[in-house]
Design an enzyme around this catalytic site. Sequence first.
Site, PDB file in Angstrom:
ATOM      1  N   ASN A  82       0.599  -1.281   0.098  1.00 13.34           N
ATOM      2  CA  ASN A  82      -0.397  -0.482   0.215  1.00 13.34           C
ATOM      3  C   ASN A  82       0.874   0.701   0.060  1.00 13.34           C
ATOM      4  O   ASN A  82       1.948   1.159   0.788  1.00 13.34           O
ATOM      5  CB  ASN A  82      -0.814   0.112   1.226  1.00 13.34           C
ATOM      6  CG  ASN A  82      -2.122  -0.813   1.173  1.00 13.34           C
ATOM      7  OD1 ASN A  82      -2.531  -1.350   0.282  1.00 13.34           O
ATOM      8  ND2 ASN A  82      -2.092  -1.812   2.639  1.00 13.34           N
ATOM      9  N   GLN A  89      -2.217   3.446   3.399  1.00  9.60           N
ATOM     10  CA  GLN A  89      -1.247   3.248   3.183  1.00  9.60           C
ATOM     11  C   GLN A  89      -1.287   3.000   5.143  1.00  9.60           C
ATOM     12  O   GLN A  89      -1.655   4.542   5.194  1.00  9.60           O
ATOM     13  CB  GLN A  89       0.005   3.452   3.310  1.00  9.60           C
ATOM     14  CG  GLN A  89       1.897   3.272   3.543  1.00  9.60           C
ATOM     15  CD  GLN A  89       2.328   3.775   3.079  1.00  9.60           C
ATOM     16  OE1 GLN A  89       2.616   4.449   1.855  1.00  9.60           O
ATOM     17  NE2 GLN A  89       4.075   3.637   3.452  1.00  9.60           N
ATOM     18  N   HIS A  95       6.765  -1.764   3.446  1.00  7.04           N
ATOM     19  CA  HIS A  95       6.147  -3.008   3.877  1.00  7.04           C
ATOM     20  C   HIS A  95       5.596  -4.054   2.141  1.00  7.04           C
ATOM     21  O   HIS A  95       5.150  -3.760   2.081  1.00  7.04           O
ATOM     22  CB  HIS A  95       5.533  -3.415   5.441  1.00  7.04           C
ATOM     23  CG  HIS A  95       4.450  -1.923   5.300  1.00  7.04           C
ATOM     24  ND1 HIS A  95       4.404  -0.878   5.545  1.00  7.04           N
ATOM     25  CD2 HIS A  95       2.902  -2.943   5.139  1.00  7.04           C
ATOM     26  CE1 HIS A  95       2.760  -0.521   5.490  1.00  7.04           C
ATOM     27  NE2 HIS A  95       2.228  -1.625   5.036  1.00  7.04           N
ATOM     28  N   HIS A  97       3.077  -6.945   1.815  1.00  7.74           N
ATOM     29  CA  HIS A  97       1.898  -7.791   2.328  1.00  7.74           C
ATOM     30  C   HIS A  97       1.961  -9.014   1.586  1.00  7.74           C
ATOM     31  O   HIS A  97       2.135  -9.142   0.473  1.00  7.74           O
ATOM     32  CB  HIS A  97       0.468  -7.357   2.081  1.00  7.74           C
ATOM     33  CG  HIS A  97       0.197  -6.043   2.921  1.00  7.74           C
ATOM     34  ND1 HIS A  97      -0.261  -6.445   4.040  1.00  7.74           N
ATOM     35  CD2 HIS A  97       0.562  -4.887   2.776  1.00  7.74           C
ATOM     36  CE1 HIS A  97       0.026  -4.986   5.151  1.00  7.74           C
ATOM     37  NE2 HIS A  97       0.324  -3.882   4.030  1.00  7.74           N
TER      38      HIS A  97
END
Length: 118
Positions: A82, A89, A95, A97
């Site tokens: 995101n 986000q 990061h 997922h």
Amino acid sequence: MTIFSKIVSGEIPCNKVLENEEFLAFHDINPKAPIHILIIPKKEYKNFQEVDPKVMVGLTKFTHQVAKLLGLDVSGYRLITNNGSDGGQEVMHLHFHLLGGAKLTWSHLSDSDSHKFL
Ligand code: AMP
């Protein structure tokens, strides 16, 4: 310092899956699939738009390792990042997922907005 940097430093605990010098994988605290792992560079980059593209080479290899470790390389998975406000986000530390463990549906838009795009 982001919450994920606090996880990297050990200040906040995590349910670790895999780690090397540069990257860390751990279980998401609020899983959206039977398997929901977060994969992060230990160094803070705000998001995908801000990351040094060279980091993505190592991050890709590391993600392959995590998927293999969990058997997702065979069963399949979804990899999402995101990015920013419209991307949803919440944690401003890059990061990915890694989602799997079931046949995943595809509903990336909120119910109220989805009709506009159909
Ligand atoms: P995003 O909305 O893409 O920024 O995702 C942030 C994710 O971090 C969410 O899925 C949260 O459930 C997850 N999260 C937040 N804090 C923690 C934590 N301490 N340990 C594990 N996952 C977390």
